[in-house]
Design a protein around this motif. Structure first.
Motif, PDB file in Angstrom:
ATOM      1  N   TYR A   4      30.814  12.549 -67.027  1.00 30.41           N
ATOM      2  CA  TYR A   4      30.308  13.357 -68.290  1.00 30.41           C
ATOM      3  C   TYR A   4      30.052  12.290 -69.401  1.00 30.41           C
ATOM      4  CZ  TYR A   4      30.777  16.496 -72.081  1.00 30.41           C
ATOM      5  OH  TYR A   4      30.576  17.347 -73.397  1.00 30.41           O
ATOM      6  N   GLU A   5      30.821  11.222 -69.720  1.00 31.25           N
ATOM      7  CA  GLU A   5      30.283  10.490 -70.759  1.00 31.25           C
ATOM      8  C   GLU A   5      29.106   9.695 -70.286  1.00 31.25           C
ATOM      9  OE1 GLU A   5      33.930   8.172 -71.524  1.00 31.25           O
ATOM     10  OE2 GLU A   5      34.811   9.817 -72.651  1.00 31.25           O
ATOM     11  N   ILE A   6      29.024   9.322 -69.097  1.00 33.67           N
ATOM     12  CA  ILE A   6      27.809   8.518 -68.726  1.00 33.67           C
ATOM     13  C   ILE A   6      26.558   9.230 -68.803  1.00 33.67           C
ATOM     14  CG2 ILE A   6      26.796   7.329 -66.742  1.00 33.67           C
ATOM     15  CD1 ILE A   6      29.701   6.590 -65.851  1.00 33.67           C
ATOM     16  N   GLY A   7      26.795  10.436 -68.486  1.00 35.28           N
ATOM     17  CA  GLY A   7      25.585  11.429 -68.603  1.00 35.28           C
ATOM     18  C   GLY A   7      25.059  11.548 -70.018  1.00 35.28           C
ATOM     19  N   HIS A  13      20.589   8.090 -75.416  1.00 37.34           N
ATOM     20  CA  HIS A  13      19.918   7.036 -75.349  1.00 37.34           C
ATOM     21  C   HIS A  13      18.277   7.424 -75.305  1.00 37.34           C
ATOM     22  CE1 HIS A  13      17.354   3.379 -74.256  1.00 37.34           C
ATOM     23  NE2 HIS A  13      16.846   3.953 -73.256  1.00 37.34           N
ATOM     24  N   ALA A  14      18.037   8.602 -74.341  1.00 39.08           N
ATOM     25  CA  ALA A  14      16.968   9.153 -74.574  1.00 39.08           C
ATOM     26  C   ALA A  14      16.465   9.828 -75.793  1.00 39.08           C
ATOM     27  CB  ALA A  14      16.428  10.142 -73.216  1.00 39.08           C
ATOM     28  N   LEU A  15      17.244  10.524 -76.489  1.00 34.09           N
ATOM     29  CA  LEU A  15      17.233  11.048 -77.403  1.00 34.09           C
ATOM     30  C   LEU A  15      16.965  10.120 -78.530  1.00 34.09           C
ATOM     31  CD1 LEU A  15      19.184  14.234 -77.064  1.00 34.09           C
ATOM     32  CD2 LEU A  15      16.275  13.924 -76.750  1.00 34.09           C
ATOM     33  N   ALA A  16      17.329   8.752 -78.599  1.00 33.83           N
ATOM     34  CA  ALA A  16      17.293   7.824 -79.405  1.00 33.83           C
ATOM     35  C   ALA A  16      16.007   7.597 -80.150  1.00 33.83           C
ATOM     36  CB  ALA A  16      17.907   6.724 -79.303  1.00 33.83           C
ATOM     37  N   ASP A  17      14.941   8.036 -79.237  1.00 30.99           N
ATOM     38  CA  ASP A  17      13.463   7.450 -79.664  1.00 30.99           C
ATOM     39  C   ASP A  17      12.836   8.628 -80.135  1.00 30.99           C
ATOM     40  OD1 ASP A  17      10.594   7.690 -78.776  1.00 30.99           O
ATOM     41  OD2 ASP A  17      11.017   5.295 -78.871  1.00 30.99           O
ATOM     42  N   PRO A  18      12.092   8.684 -81.319  1.00 30.84           N
ATOM     43  CA  PRO A  18      11.485   9.568 -81.949  1.00 30.84           C
ATOM     44  C   PRO A  18      10.522  10.302 -81.089  1.00 30.84           C
ATOM     45  CG  PRO A  18      10.891   7.594 -83.314  1.00 30.84           C
ATOM     46  CD  PRO A  18      11.869   7.212 -81.984  1.00 30.84           C
ATOM     47  N   HIS A  51       7.723   7.101 -71.631  1.00 26.04           N
ATOM     48  CA  HIS A  51       8.723   7.865 -72.315  1.00 26.04           C
ATOM     49  C   HIS A  51       9.062   9.253 -71.551  1.00 26.04           C
ATOM     50  CE1 HIS A  51       8.821   5.900 -76.141  1.00 26.04           C
ATOM     51  NE2 HIS A  51       7.415   6.005 -75.953  1.00 26.04           N
ATOM     52  N   VAL A  52       8.098   9.661 -70.634  1.00 25.31           N
ATOM     53  CA  VAL A  52       7.994  10.863 -69.852  1.00 25.31           C
ATOM     54  C   VAL A  52       8.989  10.467 -68.741  1.00 25.31           C
ATOM     55  CG1 VAL A  52       6.941  12.512 -68.087  1.00 25.31           C
ATOM     56  CG2 VAL A  52       5.939  11.977 -70.500  1.00 25.31           C
ATOM     57  N   ARG A  53       8.811   9.171 -68.180  1.00 24.31           N
ATOM     58  CA  ARG A  53       9.744   8.897 -67.149  1.00 24.31           C
ATOM     59  C   ARG A  53      11.072   8.739 -67.565  1.00 24.31           C
ATOM     60  NH1 ARG A  53       4.956   6.151 -65.281  1.00 24.31           N
ATOM     61  NH2 ARG A  53       5.432   4.419 -66.467  1.00 24.31           N
ATOM     62  N   VAL A  54      11.404   8.214 -68.926  1.00 21.97           N
ATOM     63  CA  VAL A  54      12.833   8.186 -69.312  1.00 21.97           C
ATOM     64  C   VAL A  54      13.285   9.532 -69.259  1.00 21.97           C
ATOM     65  CG1 VAL A  54      14.219   7.664 -71.229  1.00 21.97           C
ATOM     66  CG2 VAL A  54      12.478   5.845 -70.497  1.00 21.97           C
ATOM     67  N   LEU A  55      12.527  10.415 -70.056  1.00 24.28           N
ATOM     68  CA  LEU A  55      13.107  11.892 -70.061  1.00 24.28           C
ATOM     69  C   LEU A  55      13.396  12.535 -68.675  1.00 24.28           C
ATOM     70  CD1 LEU A  55      10.788  12.983 -73.020  1.00 24.28           C
ATOM     71  CD2 LEU A  55      13.496  12.670 -72.968  1.00 24.28           C
ATOM     72  N   GLU A  56      12.442  12.329 -67.851  1.00 16.47           N
ATOM     73  CA  GLU A  56      12.674  12.751 -66.379  1.00 16.47           C
ATOM     74  C   GLU A  56      13.961  12.040 -65.833  1.00 16.47           C
ATOM     75  OE1 GLU A  56       8.946  14.485 -64.201  1.00 16.47           O
ATOM     76  OE2 GLU A  56       8.741  12.045 -64.562  1.00 16.47           O
ATOM     77  N   GLY A  57      14.140  10.817 -65.996  1.00 13.74           N
ATOM     78  CA  GLY A  57      15.246  10.019 -65.317  1.00 13.74           C
ATOM     79  C   GLY A  57      16.629  10.561 -65.870  1.00 13.74           C
ATOM     80  N   THR A  58      16.462  11.193 -67.093  1.00 12.46           N
ATOM     81  CA  THR A  58      17.929  11.816 -67.633  1.00 12.46           C
ATOM     82  C   THR A  58      18.215  13.114 -67.183  1.00 12.46           C
ATOM     83  OG1 THR A  58      16.881  12.387 -69.565  1.00 12.46           O
ATOM     84  CG2 THR A  58      18.005   9.992 -69.524  1.00 12.46           C
ATOM     85  N   ALA A  81      24.518  19.986 -72.547  1.00 15.54           N
ATOM     86  CA  ALA A  81      25.918  19.091 -72.363  1.00 15.54           C
ATOM     87  C   ALA A  81      26.052  18.560 -73.755  1.00 15.54           C
ATOM     88  CB  ALA A  81      25.794  18.118 -71.321  1.00 15.54           C
ATOM     89  N   ALA A  82      24.930  18.021 -74.399  1.00 10.98           N
ATOM     90  CA  ALA A  82      24.810  17.265 -75.519  1.00 10.98           C
ATOM     91  C   ALA A  82      25.642  18.010 -76.608  1.00 10.98           C
ATOM     92  CB  ALA A  82      23.649  16.736 -75.980  1.00 10.98           C
ATOM     93  N   GLU A  83      24.859  19.458 -76.811  1.00 14.89           N
ATOM     94  CA  GLU A  83      25.422  20.242 -77.485  1.00 14.89           C
ATOM     95  C   GLU A  83      27.058  20.483 -77.532  1.00 14.89           C
ATOM     96  OE1 GLU A  83      23.001  24.211 -77.617  1.00 14.89           O
ATOM     97  OE2 GLU A  83      21.507  22.904 -77.056  1.00 14.89           O
ATOM     98  N   ARG A  84      27.573  20.763 -76.439  1.00 15.99           N
ATOM     99  CA  ARG A  84      28.943  20.989 -76.229  1.00 15.99           C
ATOM    100  C   ARG A  84      29.773  19.636 -76.827  1.00 15.99           C
ATOM    101  NH1 ARG A  84      27.227  22.965 -71.254  1.00 15.99           N
ATOM    102  NH2 ARG A  84      27.533  21.114 -70.243  1.00 15.99           N
TER     103      ARG A  84
END
Length: 114
Positions: A4-7, A13-18, A51-58, A81-84
């Motif tokens: 859960y934490e790894i996810g 990390h993905a959301l850290a980029d504007p 950027h798309v690949r990072v978002l897809e990868g997550t 999951a992040a909201e929870r």
């Protein structure tokens, strides 16, 4: 560290980029092609595709390709999951503030009794 934490780590990390946050925000309104998503950004398409690949990868987004058109959609479960996690943190801090309020009221009451 559990899965859960790894996810959550990869999501944050993905959301850290504007740029990636803007893509997620745009996809919140509905599916969009990569060209539509890239339009507001001053970068070459290969750079935007990273950027798309990072978002897809997550797992935050999913894309499908029909012919030469790649369309992206938001995968809401990863965001949930992040909201929870944020909700858990809010509840923890709300409880701490409630405990502090109770302590302050108790101390105030004791000072009036003295």
């Amino acid at each position: 560290m559990d899965n859960y934490e790894i996810g959550l780590d990869v999501v944050f990390h993905a959301l850290a980029d504007p740029t990636r946050r803007a893509v997620i925000q745009r996809l919140g309104r509905g599916p969009a092609t990569v060209s539509e998503l890239a339009e507001p950004f001053d970068m070459a398409l290969p750079s935007f595709m990273k950027h798309v690949r990072v978002l897809e990868g997550t797992g935050l987004i999913r894309s499908t390709k029909i012919g030469r058109i790649r369309t992206c959609t938001l995968e809401r479960e990863k965001l949930a999951a992040a909201e929870r996690w944020f909700a858990q943190q809010r509840a923890l801090w709300a409880s701490r503030y409630d405990n502090l309020d109770n302590l302050l009221e108790k101390l105030q009451g004791e000072s009036y009794e003295s």
